[in-house]
Design a protein around this motif. Structure first.
Motif, PDB file in Angstrom:
ATOM      1  N   GLU A   1     -12.760   5.713   1.775  1.00 26.29           N
ATOM      2  CA  GLU A   1     -11.313   5.516   1.824  1.00 26.29           C
ATOM      3  C   GLU A   1     -10.875   4.870   0.519  1.00 26.29           C
ATOM      4  O   GLU A   1     -11.474   3.912   0.059  1.00 26.29           O
ATOM      5  CB  GLU A   1     -10.897   4.635   2.995  1.00 26.29           C
ATOM      6  CG  GLU A   1      -9.390   4.510   3.082  1.00 26.29           C
ATOM      7  CD  GLU A   1      -8.934   3.655   4.255  1.00 26.29           C
ATOM      8  OE1 GLU A   1      -7.765   3.777   4.605  1.00 26.29           O
ATOM      9  OE2 GLU A   1      -9.730   2.881   4.793  1.00 26.29           O
ATOM     10  N   ILE A   2      -9.845   5.438  -0.044  1.00 27.69           N
ATOM     11  CA  ILE A   2      -9.275   4.920  -1.281  1.00 27.69           C
ATOM     12  C   ILE A   2      -7.869   4.445  -0.956  1.00 27.69           C
ATOM     13  O   ILE A   2      -7.094   5.175  -0.333  1.00 27.69           O
ATOM     14  CB  ILE A   2      -9.220   6.007  -2.365  1.00 27.69           C
ATOM     15  CG1 ILE A   2     -10.626   6.549  -2.610  1.00 27.69           C
ATOM     16  CG2 ILE A   2      -8.595   5.468  -3.648  1.00 27.69           C
ATOM     17  CD1 ILE A   2     -10.653   7.940  -3.141  1.00 27.69           C
ATOM     18  N   GLN A   3      -7.557   3.241  -1.372  1.00 23.98           N
ATOM     19  CA  GLN A   3      -6.222   2.700  -1.145  1.00 23.98           C
ATOM     20  C   GLN A   3      -5.618   2.347  -2.494  1.00 23.98           C
ATOM     21  O   GLN A   3      -6.299   1.810  -3.367  1.00 23.98           O
ATOM     22  CB  GLN A   3      -6.278   1.455  -0.263  1.00 23.98           C
ATOM     23  CG  GLN A   3      -6.805   1.753   1.116  1.00 23.98           C
ATOM     24  CD  GLN A   3      -6.926   0.513   1.974  1.00 23.98           C
ATOM     25  OE1 GLN A   3      -6.915  -0.601   1.482  1.00 23.98           O
ATOM     26  NE2 GLN A   3      -7.033   0.716   3.277  1.00 23.98           N
ATOM     27  N   ILE A   4      -4.331   2.656  -2.649  1.00 25.48           N
ATOM     28  CA  ILE A   4      -3.622   2.339  -3.892  1.00 25.48           C
ATOM     29  C   ILE A   4      -2.432   1.463  -3.530  1.00 25.48           C
ATOM     30  O   ILE A   4      -1.670   1.775  -2.624  1.00 25.48           O
ATOM     31  CB  ILE A   4      -3.173   3.608  -4.629  1.00 25.48           C
ATOM     32  CG1 ILE A   4      -4.406   4.437  -5.027  1.00 25.48           C
ATOM     33  CG2 ILE A   4      -2.340   3.255  -5.862  1.00 25.48           C
ATOM     34  CD1 ILE A   4      -4.091   5.777  -5.639  1.00 25.48           C
ATOM     35  N   TYR A   5      -2.316   0.370  -4.258  1.00 25.73           N
ATOM     36  CA  TYR A   5      -1.247  -0.602  -4.042  1.00 25.73           C
ATOM     37  C   TYR A   5      -0.396  -0.717  -5.295  1.00 25.73           C
ATOM     38  O   TYR A   5      -0.890  -0.514  -6.410  1.00 25.73           O
ATOM     39  CB  TYR A   5      -1.834  -1.990  -3.755  1.00 25.73           C
ATOM     40  CG  TYR A   5      -2.639  -2.069  -2.486  1.00 25.73           C
ATOM     41  CD1 TYR A   5      -2.059  -2.554  -1.318  1.00 25.73           C
ATOM     42  CD2 TYR A   5      -3.967  -1.685  -2.444  1.00 25.73           C
ATOM     43  CE1 TYR A   5      -2.792  -2.639  -0.143  1.00 25.73           C
ATOM     44  CE2 TYR A   5      -4.703  -1.765  -1.274  1.00 25.73           C
ATOM     45  CZ  TYR A   5      -4.108  -2.244  -0.131  1.00 25.73           C
ATOM     46  OH  TYR A   5      -4.822  -2.326   1.028  1.00 25.73           O
TER      47      TYR A   5
ATOM     48  N   LYS B   1       0.856  -1.192   0.000  1.00 27.33           N
ATOM     49  CA  LYS B   1       0.000   0.000   0.000  1.00 27.33           C
ATOM     50  C   LYS B   1       0.889   1.239   0.000  1.00 27.33           C
ATOM     51  O   LYS B   1       1.767   1.381   0.839  1.00 27.33           O
ATOM     52  CB  LYS B   1      -0.905   0.010   1.221  1.00 27.33           C
ATOM     53  CG  LYS B   1      -1.849   1.183   1.223  1.00 27.33           C
ATOM     54  CD  LYS B   1      -2.888   1.224   2.323  1.00 27.33           C
ATOM     55  CE  LYS B   1      -2.722   0.355   3.482  1.00 27.33           C
ATOM     56  NZ  LYS B   1      -3.684   0.612   4.551  1.00 27.33           N
ATOM     57  N   VAL B   2       0.661   2.126  -0.963  1.00 21.40           N
ATOM     58  CA  VAL B   2       1.458   3.345  -1.060  1.00 21.40           C
ATOM     59  C   VAL B   2       0.608   4.605  -0.862  1.00 21.40           C
ATOM     60  O   VAL B   2       1.149   5.695  -0.736  1.00 21.40           O
ATOM     61  CB  VAL B   2       2.218   3.428  -2.406  1.00 21.40           C
ATOM     62  CG1 VAL B   2       3.286   2.350  -2.480  1.00 21.40           C
ATOM     63  CG2 VAL B   2       1.270   3.330  -3.587  1.00 21.40           C
ATOM     64  N   PHE B   3      -0.694   4.441  -0.838  1.00 21.94           N
ATOM     65  CA  PHE B   3      -1.582   5.583  -0.625  1.00 21.94           C
ATOM     66  C   PHE B   3      -2.850   5.109   0.052  1.00 21.94           C
ATOM     67  O   PHE B   3      -3.408   4.078  -0.309  1.00 21.94           O
ATOM     68  CB  PHE B   3      -1.947   6.261  -1.951  1.00 21.94           C
ATOM     69  CG  PHE B   3      -2.928   7.397  -1.804  1.00 21.94           C
ATOM     70  CD1 PHE B   3      -2.490   8.665  -1.492  1.00 21.94           C
ATOM     71  CD2 PHE B   3      -4.283   7.187  -1.960  1.00 21.94           C
ATOM     72  CE1 PHE B   3      -3.396   9.721  -1.346  1.00 21.94           C
ATOM     73  CE2 PHE B   3      -5.198   8.220  -1.820  1.00 21.94           C
ATOM     74  CZ  PHE B   3      -4.746   9.491  -1.514  1.00 21.94           C
ATOM     75  N   SER B   4      -3.296   5.879   1.006  1.00 23.17           N
ATOM     76  CA  SER B   4      -4.574   5.649   1.663  1.00 23.17           C
ATOM     77  C   SER B   4      -5.118   7.007   2.058  1.00 23.17           C
ATOM     78  O   SER B   4      -4.447   7.772   2.753  1.00 23.17           O
ATOM     79  CB  SER B   4      -4.393   4.762   2.901  1.00 23.17           C
ATOM     80  OG  SER B   4      -5.636   4.556   3.530  1.00 23.17           O
ATOM     81  N   GLY B   5      -6.289   7.330   1.569  1.00 23.07           N
ATOM     82  CA  GLY B   5      -6.848   8.631   1.887  1.00 23.07           C
ATOM     83  C   GLY B   5      -8.305   8.728   1.510  1.00 23.07           C
ATOM     84  O   GLY B   5      -8.890   7.793   0.957  1.00 23.07           O
TER      85      GLY B   5
ATOM     86  N   GLN C   1     -10.706  12.094  -3.264  1.00 21.77           N
ATOM     87  CA  GLN C   1     -10.753  11.573  -4.636  1.00 21.77           C
ATOM     88  C   GLN C   1      -9.767  12.338  -5.523  1.00 21.77           C
ATOM     89  O   GLN C   1      -9.150  11.767  -6.414  1.00 21.77           O
ATOM     90  CB  GLN C   1     -12.175  11.715  -5.210  1.00 21.77           C
ATOM     91  CG  GLN C   1     -13.204  10.856  -4.544  1.00 21.77           C
ATOM     92  CD  GLN C   1     -13.200   9.431  -5.074  1.00 21.77           C
ATOM     93  OE1 GLN C   1     -12.573   9.118  -6.083  1.00 21.77           O
ATOM     94  NE2 GLN C   1     -13.888   8.570  -4.371  1.00 21.77           N
ATOM     95  N   VAL C   2      -9.611  13.630  -5.259  1.00 23.98           N
ATOM     96  CA  VAL C   2      -8.722  14.473  -6.063  1.00 23.98           C
ATOM     97  C   VAL C   2      -7.269  14.042  -5.880  1.00 23.98           C
ATOM     98  O   VAL C   2      -6.529  13.885  -6.855  1.00 23.98           O
ATOM     99  CB  VAL C   2      -8.909  15.966  -5.702  1.00 23.98           C
ATOM    100  CG1 VAL C   2      -7.886  16.833  -6.412  1.00 23.98           C
ATOM    101  CG2 VAL C   2     -10.321  16.412  -6.032  1.00 23.98           C
ATOM    102  N   GLN C   3      -6.843  13.837  -4.625  1.00 25.46           N
ATOM    103  CA  GLN C   3      -5.475  13.388  -4.378  1.00 25.46           C
ATOM    104  C   GLN C   3      -5.231  12.011  -4.990  1.00 25.46           C
ATOM    105  O   GLN C   3      -4.186  11.777  -5.591  1.00 25.46           O
ATOM    106  CB  GLN C   3      -5.188  13.330  -2.876  1.00 25.46           C
ATOM    107  CG  GLN C   3      -4.936  14.670  -2.267  1.00 25.46           C
ATOM    108  CD  GLN C   3      -4.575  14.558  -0.796  1.00 25.46           C
ATOM    109  OE1 GLN C   3      -4.887  13.575  -0.140  1.00 25.46           O
ATOM    110  NE2 GLN C   3      -3.917  15.568  -0.277  1.00 25.46           N
TER     111      GLN C   3
END
Length: 69
Positions: free
Chosen positions: A47-51, A7-11, A14-16
């Protein structure tokens, strides 16, 4: 099943998330998005998570840092 994703992003923004995804695409880094939004509580529990693959973690984090969010 073992996964090599990190996981490199969690927030909640939506814009970020979109900015980060665009930057990853520009850097040719493949990513996987997990949207944990609850349609019953829009705006409260989003919550949006990007892996990314573990081999791309350092590059992805460098891209995120360069965005200065």
């Amino acid at each position: 099943m073992e996964t090599n994703r990190k996981k490199v992003f969690s927030g909640t923004s939506q814009v970020q998330a979109m900015g980060f995804k665009n930057a990853l695409e520009s850097a040719d880094i493949e990513f996987y998005e997990q949207d944990k939004s609850d349609s019953s509580y829009v705006g409260l529990f989003d919550e949006i998570q990007i892996y990314v693959e573990s081999k791309n973690e350092a590059s992805a984090l460098a891209v995120l840092k360069s965005l200065k969010y």
